[in-house]
Enzyme design. Structure first.
Site, PDB file in Angstrom:
ATOM      1  N   LYS A 188       1.055  -0.974   0.061  1.00  9.12           N
ATOM      2  CA  LYS A 188       0.100  -0.284   0.089  1.00  9.12           C
ATOM      3  C   LYS A 188       0.786   0.908   0.144  1.00  9.12           C
ATOM      4  O   LYS A 188       0.133   2.198  -0.533  1.00  9.12           O
ATOM      5  CB  LYS A 188      -0.958  -0.285   1.088  1.00  9.12           C
ATOM      6  CG  LYS A 188      -2.317  -1.263   0.948  1.00  9.12           C
ATOM      7  CD  LYS A 188      -3.089  -0.932   1.742  1.00  9.12           C
ATOM      8  CE  LYS A 188      -3.781  -1.697   1.876  1.00  9.12           C
ATOM      9  NZ  LYS A 188      -3.676  -3.278   1.707  1.00  9.12           N
TER      10      LYS A 188
HETATM   11  C1  LIG Z   1      -3.806  -4.425   1.642  1.00 11.11           C
HETATM   12  C2  LIG Z   1      -3.460  -5.905   0.871  1.00 11.11           C
HETATM   13  C3  LIG Z   1      -3.884  -6.693   0.484  1.00 11.11           C
HETATM   14  C4  LIG Z   1      -5.229  -6.610  -0.845  1.00 11.11           C
HETATM   15  O1  LIG Z   1      -5.180  -5.790  -1.577  1.00 11.11           O
HETATM   16  P1  LIG Z   1      -6.490  -5.662  -2.764  1.00 11.11           P
HETATM   17  O2  LIG Z   1      -6.118  -4.326  -3.085  1.00 11.11           O
HETATM   18  O3  LIG Z   1      -7.620  -4.361  -1.051  1.00 11.11           O
HETATM   19  O4  LIG Z   1      -6.670  -6.522  -3.046  1.00 11.11           O
HETATM   20  C5  LIG Z   1      -2.881  -7.844  -0.188  1.00 11.11           C
HETATM   21  N1  LIG Z   1      -2.031  -8.119   0.923  1.00 11.11           N
HETATM   22  C6  LIG Z   1      -1.500  -6.811   1.962  1.00 11.11           C
HETATM   23  C7  LIG Z   1      -0.785  -7.574   2.682  1.00 11.11           C
HETATM   24  C8  LIG Z   1      -2.511  -5.846   1.934  1.00 11.11           C
HETATM   25  O5  LIG Z   1      -1.671  -5.216   2.591  1.00 11.11           O
END
Ligand SMILES: *Cc1c(COP(=O)(O)O)cnc(C)c1O
Length: 469
Positions: free
Chosen positions: A112
């Site tokens: 993120k």
């Molecule tokens: C947020 C997250 C996901 C999922 O991502 P999306 O965009 O919601 O599909 C997968 N792995 C980790 C470590 C995350 O922080």
């Protein structure tokens, strides 16, 4: 670039407004009016560029008309300067056809950061150009909160309040939020669950007077700018492995479908991507959808990969918009059916269209531990539980001889040390810049689930007061 709502009843907006607005007024999600077309020649010309330069090139059509267009390259370069690997998102080859793309070299060790670090830069620059301030309030079960805090800390024009469920995040996740010492960062532990935190945030947004009073804003996963920033690493990976001449496939550990939708965007921009494996944990609404053509809601099951523990994948609506030939009215109707009945059948033709590009996969916790152990044994790599759901999908669904498959490694193993240790016997170390995380002083307030108390906290600490910007 103009953006339209997936539900067809909100005004079209330019990039800056979409950045600051998040959800459209008709409760739809913003998408570009059309995908920018990039030719094979142009893609070829981008191969080998440093990440920040590639990022600026790929995103430029999306921000056309922004007040910060002339500064954009510099903002992008600042956003990625803090990543702890010179390649920003390095690729690792696991075997003859399997690759990992490490998206966790940002400040909070999860993918993120790739989008949030840019969002922080863009927020400040756009707000400065407009002479405005905002107050961000969000709820987190872990990763989103810390990524948002790191992106917004010390920003001139942003105050950020993040609610987490008291005692229900992992210790690493909590400390990554509460040990940030910045005057504009406010952590609140809510006596309740993640759903209680979300209810509080929803109640704040439902109070229009309060929204105006503090210029309330959000950084949740439906913000278009996050999707935009994520398109870039799909391009980086594809180009590094041989696009535009050679096709690739991606495996994406998925929750809200934001990450994998960004890959779809890269595909719409002309990169030769053969398909996406949509990898889910026990919360398998998407796996069931791709198997049947129907979405049906179930409860949330806690798993070893908590950032994928979702009931509904909110960004999936963006794909539905294309599957419904970009008819907002039809999407609004479909979403209403889904809300009312907990079920949506999109029909044979649309389902078949979706299957041309996407395939679902599901892995439970026992499978996740076994996969972490296997990858450790066979390649010497420690992977986190989210990434493991992805590599297991790649192994199960992409036989040798198929196009090269890139699995997105979404979190650093040290972010989920207990699961990794349980699977391998090895406890992954935090990287040196976080080695003292457990010694840092934490700062957070504790509140019961009470919206008036939350408002009082925000009023007390937010720098914007009364003056609706
Ligand atoms: C947020 C997250 C996901 C999922 O991502 P999306 O965009 O919601 O599909 C997968 N792995 C980790 C470590 C995350 O922080």
């Amino acid at each position: 670039m103009e953006y339209v709502s997936t539900r067809g009843a909100a005004p079209a907006l330019g990039f800056d407004d979409v950045l600051l607005t998040g959800l459209a007024r008709d409760r739809g999600l913003y998408v570009p009016r059309s995908w920018p077309a990039v030719s094979g020649e142009d893609w070829k010309g981008m191969a080998g560029l440093p990440y920040a330069e590639l990022a600026a090139r790929v995103m430029r059509p999306f921000i056309a008309g922004s007040a910060v267009e002339s500064k954009f390259d510099a903002l992008v370069s600042q956003a990625y300067a803090g990543f702890r690997h010179p390649a920003v998102v390095p690729l690792k080859q696991l075997d003859s056809s399997q690759w990992l793309m490490e998206l966790f070299h940002g400040p909070t060790l999860a993918f993120k950061d790739v989008a949030m670090q840019l969002l922080g830069q863009l927020f400040d620059a756009v707000l400065e150009a407009r002479g405005q301030r905002i107050t961000i309030v969000g709820a987190t079960s872990g990763d989103t909160g810390s990524a948002a805090i790191e992106a917004c800390r010390d920003r001139e024009r942003v105050d950020i309040f993040i609610l987490h469920p008291k005692g229900r995040t992992s210790e690493v996740q909590r400390r990554q939020m509460t040990a940030v010492q910045a005057d504009n960062v406010h952590n609140l532990a809510v006596e309740g669950t993640f759903d209680d935190c979300q209810d509080l945030v929803k109640a704040l947004f439902a109070d229009q007077d309060f929204r105006d009073e503090v210029s309330l804003s959000a950084v949740n996963s439906i913000n278009w700018a996050r999707v935009m920033a994520q398109i870039v690493y799909y391009a980086a990976a594809a180009l590094a492995i041989g696009a535009p001449e050679r096709a690739v496939r991606f495996t994406v550990p998925t929750g809200n479908f934001g990450n994998v939708f960004a890959g779809y965007g890269a595909c719409q921009m002309g990169l030769p991507i053969e398909g996406f494996l949509v990898a889910s944990n026990a919360n398998d609404i998407l796996t069931r959808f791709f198997a049947s053509g129907a979405m049906s809601m179930e409860g949330v099951t806690p798993t070893l990969s908590p950032s994928m523990d979702i009931q509904i994948s909110s960004n999936f609506e963006r794909l539905l918009f294309d599957l419904y030939d970009r008819e907002g009215g039809a999407v609004a109707q479909a979403m209403k059916t889904f809300r009312d009945s907990g079920r949506l059948d999109i029909g044979q033709a649309r389902w078949r269209a979706a299957l041309e590009l996407f395939e679902g996969f599901r892995l439970d916790d026992a499978g996740t531990l076994a996969e972490i152990a296997r990858v450790w044994r066979e390649t010497g790599e420690l992977i986190d539980p989210h990434t493991a759901v992805g590599t297991a999908a790649a192994r199960a669904k992409a036989p040798k001889g198929a196009a090269p498959t890139i699995t997105l490694a979404t979190a650093h193993p040290a972010k989920f040390p207990d699961a990794v240790e349980q699977a391998t016997g090895v406890r992954p170390d935090l990287p040196p810049f976080l080695a003292d995380l457990y010694d840092r002083e934490e700062r957070y307030g504790v509140i019961p689930k009470d919206v008036e108390l939350l408002k009082a906290e925000v009023r007390k600490s937010a720098r914007i007061k009364g003056a609706a910007a």
